[in-house]
Design a protein around this motif. Structure first.
Motif, PDB file in Angstrom:
ATOM      1  N   GLU A 243      73.241  35.829  48.094  1.00 45.80           N
ATOM      2  CA  GLU A 243      72.931  37.173  47.384  1.00 45.80           C
ATOM      3  C   GLU A 243      73.931  38.020  47.437  1.00 45.80           C
ATOM      4  OE1 GLU A 243      68.182  37.150  48.065  1.00 45.80           O
ATOM      5  OE2 GLU A 243      69.124  36.899  50.032  1.00 45.80           O
ATOM      6  N   HIS A 244      73.907  38.806  46.454  1.00 39.65           N
ATOM      7  CA  HIS A 244      74.903  39.898  46.037  1.00 39.65           C
ATOM      8  C   HIS A 244      74.281  41.064  45.711  1.00 39.65           C
ATOM      9  CE1 HIS A 244      77.995  36.823  46.624  1.00 39.65           C
ATOM     10  NE2 HIS A 244      77.290  36.046  45.600  1.00 39.65           N
ATOM     11  N   ALA A 245      74.757  42.265  46.108  1.00 40.93           N
ATOM     12  CA  ALA A 245      74.420  43.447  45.641  1.00 40.93           C
ATOM     13  C   ALA A 245      74.483  43.632  44.154  1.00 40.93           C
ATOM     14  CB  ALA A 245      74.981  44.680  46.152  1.00 40.93           C
ATOM     15  N   PRO A 246      73.354  44.237  43.358  1.00 41.66           N
ATOM     16  CA  PRO A 246      73.480  44.381  42.165  1.00 41.66           C
ATOM     17  C   PRO A 246      75.041  45.060  41.453  1.00 41.66           C
ATOM     18  CG  PRO A 246      71.216  45.419  42.779  1.00 41.66           C
ATOM     19  CD  PRO A 246      72.078  45.035  43.884  1.00 41.66           C
ATOM     20  N   SER A 247      75.586  45.686  42.175  1.00 43.24           N
ATOM     21  CA  SER A 247      76.605  46.554  41.823  1.00 43.24           C
ATOM     22  C   SER A 247      77.705  45.355  41.679  1.00 43.24           C
ATOM     23  CB  SER A 247      77.092  47.668  42.791  1.00 43.24           C
ATOM     24  OG  SER A 247      77.277  47.161  44.133  1.00 43.24           O
ATOM     25  N   HIS A 248      77.604  44.316  42.259  1.00 44.10           N
ATOM     26  CA  HIS A 248      78.803  43.306  42.332  1.00 44.10           C
ATOM     27  C   HIS A 248      78.699  42.319  40.994  1.00 44.10           C
ATOM     28  CE1 HIS A 248      79.005  43.297  46.940  1.00 44.10           C
ATOM     29  NE2 HIS A 248      79.333  44.474  46.480  1.00 44.10           N
TER      30      HIS A 248
ATOM     31  N   SER B 163      61.907  36.520  46.744  1.00 44.96           N
ATOM     32  CA  SER B 163      61.397  36.354  48.137  1.00 44.96           C
ATOM     33  C   SER B 163      61.811  35.145  49.171  1.00 44.96           C
ATOM     34  CB  SER B 163      59.627  36.559  48.295  1.00 44.96           C
ATOM     35  OG  SER B 163      59.293  35.109  47.685  1.00 44.96           O
ATOM     36  N   ASP B 164      61.460  35.545  50.439  1.00 48.03           N
ATOM     37  CA  ASP B 164      61.771  34.394  51.311  1.00 48.03           C
ATOM     38  C   ASP B 164      61.046  33.256  51.157  1.00 48.03           C
ATOM     39  OD1 ASP B 164      63.707  35.942  52.737  1.00 48.03           O
ATOM     40  OD2 ASP B 164      62.084  36.405  54.539  1.00 48.03           O
ATOM     41  N   ASP B 165      59.610  33.108  50.643  1.00 52.02           N
ATOM     42  CA  ASP B 165      59.092  31.931  50.237  1.00 52.02           C
ATOM     43  C   ASP B 165      59.825  31.121  49.035  1.00 52.02           C
ATOM     44  OD1 ASP B 165      57.426  32.149  52.201  1.00 52.02           O
ATOM     45  OD2 ASP B 165      55.821  33.157  51.191  1.00 52.02           O
ATOM     46  N   GLN B 166      59.952  32.189  48.038  1.00 47.07           N
ATOM     47  CA  GLN B 166      60.906  31.706  46.654  1.00 47.07           C
ATOM     48  C   GLN B 166      62.239  30.717  46.966  1.00 47.07           C
ATOM     49  OE1 GLN B 166      60.663  35.352  44.671  1.00 47.07           O
ATOM     50  NE2 GLN B 166      59.326  34.339  43.053  1.00 47.07           N
ATOM     51  N   LYS B 167      62.810  31.537  47.923  1.00 49.28           N
ATOM     52  CA  LYS B 167      64.178  30.771  48.431  1.00 49.28           C
ATOM     53  C   LYS B 167      63.825  29.547  49.076  1.00 49.28           C
ATOM     54  CE  LYS B 167      65.676  34.966  50.030  1.00 49.28           C
ATOM     55  NZ  LYS B 167      66.374  36.117  50.701  1.00 49.28           N
ATOM     56  N   ALA B 168      63.044  29.582  50.014  1.00 47.28           N
ATOM     57  CA  ALA B 168      62.591  28.404  50.664  1.00 47.28           C
ATOM     58  C   ALA B 168      62.229  27.183  49.589  1.00 47.28           C
ATOM     59  CB  ALA B 168      61.354  28.409  51.750  1.00 47.28           C
TER      60      ALA B 168
ATOM     61  N   PRO C  69      60.310  37.525  35.376  1.00 44.56           N
ATOM     62  CA  PRO C  69      59.384  37.722  36.463  1.00 44.56           C
ATOM     63  C   PRO C  69      59.362  36.693  37.544  1.00 44.56           C
ATOM     64  CG  PRO C  69      58.276  37.187  34.324  1.00 44.56           C
ATOM     65  CD  PRO C  69      59.716  37.126  34.380  1.00 44.56           C
ATOM     66  N   PRO C  70      58.882  36.893  38.770  1.00 42.92           N
ATOM     67  CA  PRO C  70      58.815  36.079  39.799  1.00 42.92           C
ATOM     68  C   PRO C  70      57.915  34.576  39.596  1.00 42.92           C
ATOM     69  CG  PRO C  70      57.891  38.176  40.579  1.00 42.92           C
ATOM     70  CD  PRO C  70      58.171  38.224  39.172  1.00 42.92           C
ATOM     71  N   ILE C  71      58.680  33.733  40.249  1.00 43.81           N
ATOM     72  CA  ILE C  71      57.923  32.375  40.036  1.00 43.81           C
ATOM     73  C   ILE C  71      56.662  32.464  40.604  1.00 43.81           C
ATOM     74  CG2 ILE C  71      57.965  29.788  40.672  1.00 43.81           C
ATOM     75  CD1 ILE C  71      61.120  30.300  40.848  1.00 43.81           C
ATOM     76  N   ALA C  72      55.558  31.914  39.918  1.00 44.69           N
ATOM     77  CA  ALA C  72      54.250  31.894  40.460  1.00 44.69           C
ATOM     78  C   ALA C  72      54.091  30.956  41.595  1.00 44.69           C
ATOM     79  CB  ALA C  72      53.042  31.831  39.456  1.00 44.69           C
TER      80      ALA C  72
ATOM     81  N   THR D 161      72.710  35.044  43.326  1.00 39.65           N
ATOM     82  CA  THR D 161      71.676  35.677  42.714  1.00 39.65           C
ATOM     83  C   THR D 161      71.672  37.178  43.215  1.00 39.65           C
ATOM     84  OG1 THR D 161      69.444  35.620  42.420  1.00 39.65           O
ATOM     85  CG2 THR D 161      70.067  35.383  44.415  1.00 39.65           C
ATOM     86  N   ILE D 162      71.215  37.955  42.700  1.00 39.09           N
ATOM     87  CA  ILE D 162      71.290  39.452  42.973  1.00 39.09           C
ATOM     88  C   ILE D 162      70.276  39.543  44.166  1.00 39.09           C
ATOM     89  CG2 ILE D 162      70.593  41.735  42.383  1.00 39.09           C
ATOM     90  CD1 ILE D 162      71.643  41.019  39.538  1.00 39.09           C
ATOM     91  N   ASN D 163      70.566  40.281  45.232  1.00 38.08           N
ATOM     92  CA  ASN D 163      69.736  40.442  46.391  1.00 38.08           C
ATOM     93  C   ASN D 163      68.608  41.565  46.056  1.00 38.08           C
ATOM     94  OD1 ASN D 163      69.057  40.712  49.084  1.00 38.08           O
ATOM     95  ND2 ASN D 163      70.081  42.780  49.252  1.00 38.08           N
TER      96      ASN D 163
END
Length: 76
Positions: A50-55, A14-19, A73-76, A8-10
């Motif tokens: 996670e990768h920089a958007p420029s990648h 959020s940390d909670d979403q990744k967990a 949009p973020p996952i609720a 994914t793009i950096n």
């Protein structure tokens, strides 16, 4: 032993979403590949890179985190 690799793009998750993603992907692999056997959980590897958007390129354009976040949009 499954290996699930999420890229994914950096700055998108959020940390909670990744967990939550790590937990839910593991749950899904246990349910499907492990046929619901809880002991299979210890064999499931999940990695988020996670990768920089420029990648990245989307339609020949280099997207920003903000552009992507506005489309998804973020996952609720």
């Amino acid at each position: 032993m499954p290996f699930v690799h999420v890229q994914t793009i950096n700055g998108i998750l959020s940390d909670d979403q990744k967990a939550e993603m790590l937990r839910r992907i593991t749950d899904l692999m246990v349910e499907i590949e492990g046929r619901g056997d809880p002991s299979f959980r210890s064999s499931v590897w999940v990695r988020i890179d996670e990768h920089a958007p420029s990648h990245w390129s989307l339609g020949g354009m280099i997207p920003t985190s903000e552009m992507i976040a506005s489309k998804f949009p973020p996952i609720a």
